[in-house]
Design an enzyme around this catalytic site. Structure first.
Site, PDB file in Angstrom:
ATOM      1  N   ASP A 160       0.807  -1.229   0.000  1.00 18.16           N
ATOM      2  CA  ASP A 160       0.000   0.000   0.000  1.00 18.16           C
ATOM      3  C   ASP A 160       0.837   1.275   0.000  1.00 18.16           C
ATOM      4  OD1 ASP A 160      -2.502   1.468   0.116  1.00 18.16           O
ATOM      5  OD2 ASP A 160      -1.746   2.115   2.051  1.00 18.16           O
ATOM      6  N   HIS A 163      -3.102  -2.036  -3.784  1.00 21.50           N
ATOM      7  CA  HIS A 163      -3.290  -0.590  -3.975  1.00 21.50           C
ATOM      8  C   HIS A 163      -3.319  -0.425  -5.494  1.00 21.50           C
ATOM      9  CE1 HIS A 163      -1.918   3.763  -3.368  1.00 21.50           C
ATOM     10  NE2 HIS A 163      -1.693   3.543  -4.659  1.00 21.50           N
ATOM     11  N   ASN A 214      -4.468   9.724  -2.076  1.00 23.56           N
ATOM     12  CA  ASN A 214      -4.212   8.702  -3.098  1.00 23.56           C
ATOM     13  C   ASN A 214      -5.062   7.468  -2.795  1.00 23.56           C
ATOM     14  OD1 ASN A 214      -3.243   6.611  -4.640  1.00 23.56           O
ATOM     15  ND2 ASN A 214      -1.089   6.897  -4.117  1.00 23.56           N
ATOM     16  N   ASP A 255      -7.989   4.245   5.695  1.00 19.50           N
ATOM     17  CA  ASP A 255      -6.753   4.776   5.100  1.00 19.50           C
ATOM     18  C   ASP A 255      -6.258   5.975   5.920  1.00 19.50           C
ATOM     19  OD1 ASP A 255      -4.534   5.143   3.566  1.00 19.50           O
ATOM     20  OD2 ASP A 255      -5.589   5.686   1.732  1.00 19.50           O
ATOM     21  N   HIS A 268       0.042  12.910   8.528  1.00 19.04           N
ATOM     22  CA  HIS A 268       1.247  13.568   8.006  1.00 19.04           C
ATOM     23  C   HIS A 268       1.533  14.784   8.881  1.00 19.04           C
ATOM     24  CE1 HIS A 268       1.781  11.214   4.376  1.00 19.04           C
ATOM     25  NE2 HIS A 268       0.486  11.303   4.131  1.00 19.04           N
TER      26      HIS A 268
HETATM   27  O1  DOR Z   1      -3.364   8.944   0.488  1.00 17.15           O
HETATM   28  C1  DOR Z   1      -2.687   7.988   0.792  1.00 17.15           C
HETATM   29  N1  DOR Z   1      -1.752   8.064   1.758  1.00 17.15           N
HETATM   30  N2  DOR Z   1      -2.832   6.843   0.112  1.00 17.15           N
HETATM   31  C2  DOR Z   1      -1.987   5.803   0.274  1.00 17.15           C
HETATM   32  O2  DOR Z   1      -2.188   4.814  -0.388  1.00 17.15           O
HETATM   33  C3  DOR Z   1      -0.841   5.916   1.198  1.00 17.15           C
HETATM   34  C4  DOR Z   1      -1.114   6.914   2.243  1.00 17.15           C
HETATM   35  C5  DOR Z   1       0.094   7.287   3.084  1.00 17.15           C
HETATM   36  O3  DOR Z   1       0.839   6.389   3.471  1.00 17.15           O
HETATM   37  O4  DOR Z   1       0.241   8.463   3.391  1.00 17.15           O
END
Ligand code: DOR
Length: 426
Positions: free
Chosen positions: A150, A177, A276, A303, A307
Site C-alpha cells: 500500500d 493498492h 491517493n 486509510d 502527516h
Molecule cells: O493517500 C494515501 N496516503 N494513500 C496511500 O495509499 C498511502 C497513504 C500514506 O501512506 O500516506
C-alpha cells in the site's frame, strides 16, 4: 476475578437481531446478556448501540520511521476513540514490514499501548520496491494474514501472479493498492472536468481501473485471495460486482473520504484534500454508495494517513497524499450514506474482521463467551470536528469545522473500558 463491567440498557446490534439488553463483561469476555444484571462498574447505554468493535483494514501508524506524524500508541488511541478494537497496520513504515522482526516490533508496540489490537500487515514485495517477493511463508508463520505494498501498486503482473499463488498456498490475502504508476506521474487531483484546466497533472480513473481489471484476471488464473484497497471509481465497482458474480475470492473496501468528499474541493489547491487515490466525481461517489448497498464493497476502511504539519502544509504538488480517518469514520460514513445499523456494523466491524481473519474479532455477535471487544455508538448526535481535539499526533483532517452526525461514546477492548464518554482512559 477482575471487576465486572456492565453496559446497562444498551441496544445490541448483532447480525441476526437488534435488541435492548444489559451486557455484562468479566475477565475479557461477555459473561451475561439479559435484563436486570448488576456489575461493579456500570456504564449507561440508554439510547446507544453496542456492536462488536470496529475493525480497520487500513491504518497507517507510521512507526517505525515517522514517529513525528504518529506512533503506534497515538494511532491506537485515535482508533479506540473511533470505536476500533482492531486495526491492520499498513507496511509503508521505515523499515518496511517485509520481515519478521519489524512485524514483531509493530505487534509488540500495539500490545504495549493496550488500546486496540494492532495486526501488522506484511509487504508483497521486499521494501515495497516491486522487484522481488517478500518472504510470505515466514510472515504467515508469525500471524500475518494480509500482505500489501500500500502506497504503491504492484506494477509487475508476473510478481503479482506469483504473490496470489502464494496467497492461496498459505491461506493469506493479497491487498492491492490499484494504481498504474506510469499513469499518475506528478498527479495531484482527479483527471476530469473539474480540474483538468487548473494546470496540475490529473490522476485518471483508468490508472485504478486498469489494475483492478488485471488483478481480477490474475485471481481467475490463480484462485488466490485478493482484497482491493480504497476503491474510488465507478468502473472499479462495476468490475468487482461482476467478479463477485463469477464467485472469485475478491473483497473490496471504500474509505469514508471517497464517500463524502468530491474532486471539486481541489479547486482550492488546499493539500488537505490531496489523497491517493484522489477524490473523485459525484458519479463515482454514487457508484461507491451503490456498491456498499448491494454488497459489492465489503468494508469501510479509513486509510488513516497522518502527516506532520510541516510536510502536509506545503504546496499541492509536493505535499504528501493522505488524510486522517480513525476518529471521524463512523460519523462521516453515517452522515454521507443512509445505512441501517446492522449494515453499518457489518461494514465497520464484521466484514473487515473476517477479511483480516482476526481471531478475537471474527465478525461474531455479542454473545456469552465471546471476547469483549465492543463499540458503543449512536447515529444521531451532531458534533463539529475540531482538529485540535483529535488524539492523532498529526492534524490533517479534511473535516475540521464540519458538522457530522453519529458518535462513538465508549470502547471496550479485551474487556477493559478504554474509552468512556468519548474520552480515552489511557
Ligand atoms: O493517500 C494515501 N496516503 N494513500 C496511500 O495509499 C498511502 C497513504 C500514506 O501512506 O500516506
Amino acid at each position: 476475578m477482575s471487576q465486572s463491567l456492565l453496559l446497562q440498557n444498551v441496544t445490541v446490534v448483532n447480525p441476526d437481531a437488534v435488541f435492548v439488553s444489559d451486557v455484562l463483561i468479566q475477565n475479557g469476555r461477555v459473561s451475561a446478556i439479559g435484563n436486570g444484571l448488576t456489575g461493579d462498574i456500570v456504564v449507561n447505554g440508554s439510547g446507544l448501540y453496542a456492536s462488536s468493535g470496529f475493525v480497520d483494514l487500513h491504518t497507517h501508524l507510521r512507526e517505525p520511521g515517522k514517529e513525528e506524524a504518529e506512533t503506534i500508541e497515538s494511532g491506537s488511541r485515535a482508533a479506540a476513540l473511533g470505536g476500533y478494537t482492531a486495526v491492520v497496520a499498513m507496511p509503508n513504515t521505515d523499515p518496511a514490514q517485509d520481515n519478521v522482526a519489524t512485524v514483531a516490533f509493530v505487534r509488540e508496540q500495539g500490545i504495549k499501548a493496550g488500546l486496540c489490537e494492532v495486526l501488522p500487515s506484511g509487504c508483497i514485495t521486499v521494501g515495497r520496491l516491486g522487484e522481488s517477493l517478500a518472504p510470505f511463508d515466514q510472515l504467515a508463520k508469525v500471524g500475518v494474514t494480509l500482505c500489501t505494498d500500500d502506497g504503491n501498486g504492484v506494477q509487475s503482473e508476473s510478481l503479482m501472479q506469483q504473490a496470489l499463488v502464494a496467497a492461496k498456498k498459505l491461506n493469506i490475502t493479497m491487498a492491492q493498492h490499484c494504481e498504474v504508476s506510469e499513469m499518475t506521474i506528478g498527479a495531484a487531483m482527479h483527471d476530469g472536468e473539474c480540474c483538468s484546466h487548473l494546470g496540475v497533472p490529473g490522476w485518471p480513473a483508468e490508472a485504478e481501473v486498469q489494475m483492478v481489471l488485471r488483478d481480477i484476471e490474475l485471481v481467475r488464473r490463480t484462485g488466490g485471495r485478493l482484497h482491493l484497497l480504497h476503491l474510488s471509481t465507478a468502473e472499479s465497482v462495476a468490475l468487482v460486482r461482476d467478479a463477485k458474480k463469477e464467485g472469485l475470492p475478491i473483497t473490496a473496501e471504500v474509505t469514508p473520504h471517497h464517500l463524502s468528499l468530491q474532486d471539486t474541493l481541489l479547486k482550492s489547491f488546499n493539500p488537505i484534500f490531496k489523497v491517493n487515490p484522489p477524490l473523485r466525481t459525484p458519479r463515482d461517489i454514487e457508484a461507491l454508495k451503490e456498491g456498499l448497498a448491494d454488497g459489492t464493497i465489503d468494508a469501510v476502511a479509513t486509510d488513516h494517513a497522518p502527516h506532520a504539519g510541516h510536510t502536509k502544509e506545503q504546496p499541492l504538488d509536493v505535499a504528501p497524499p493522505g488524510m486522517l480517518g480513525l476518529e471521524t469514520a463512523l460519523a462521516v460514513v453515517n452522515t454521507a450514506v443512509t445505512l441501517d445499523v446492522q449494515k453499518l456494523a457489518a461494514l465497520m466491524s464484521w466484514n473487515p474482521a473476517r477479511i483480516a481473519r482476526l481471531e478475537s474479532h471474527q465478525g461474531r455477535p455479542l454473545a456469552v463467551g465471546e471476547p469483549a471487544n465492543i463499540a458503543v455508538w449512536d447515529t444521531t448526535s451532531v458534533w463539529t470536528v475540531q482538529k485540535d481535539a483529535l488524539a492523532s499526533k498529526s492534524k490533517n483532517t479534511p473535516y475540521h469545522g464540519m458538522a457530522v452526525r453519529g458518535r462513538v461514546h465508549h470502547t471496550i477492548f479485551n474487556g477493559e473500558l478504554v474509552v468512556h464518554e468519548g474520552k480515552a482512559l489511557k
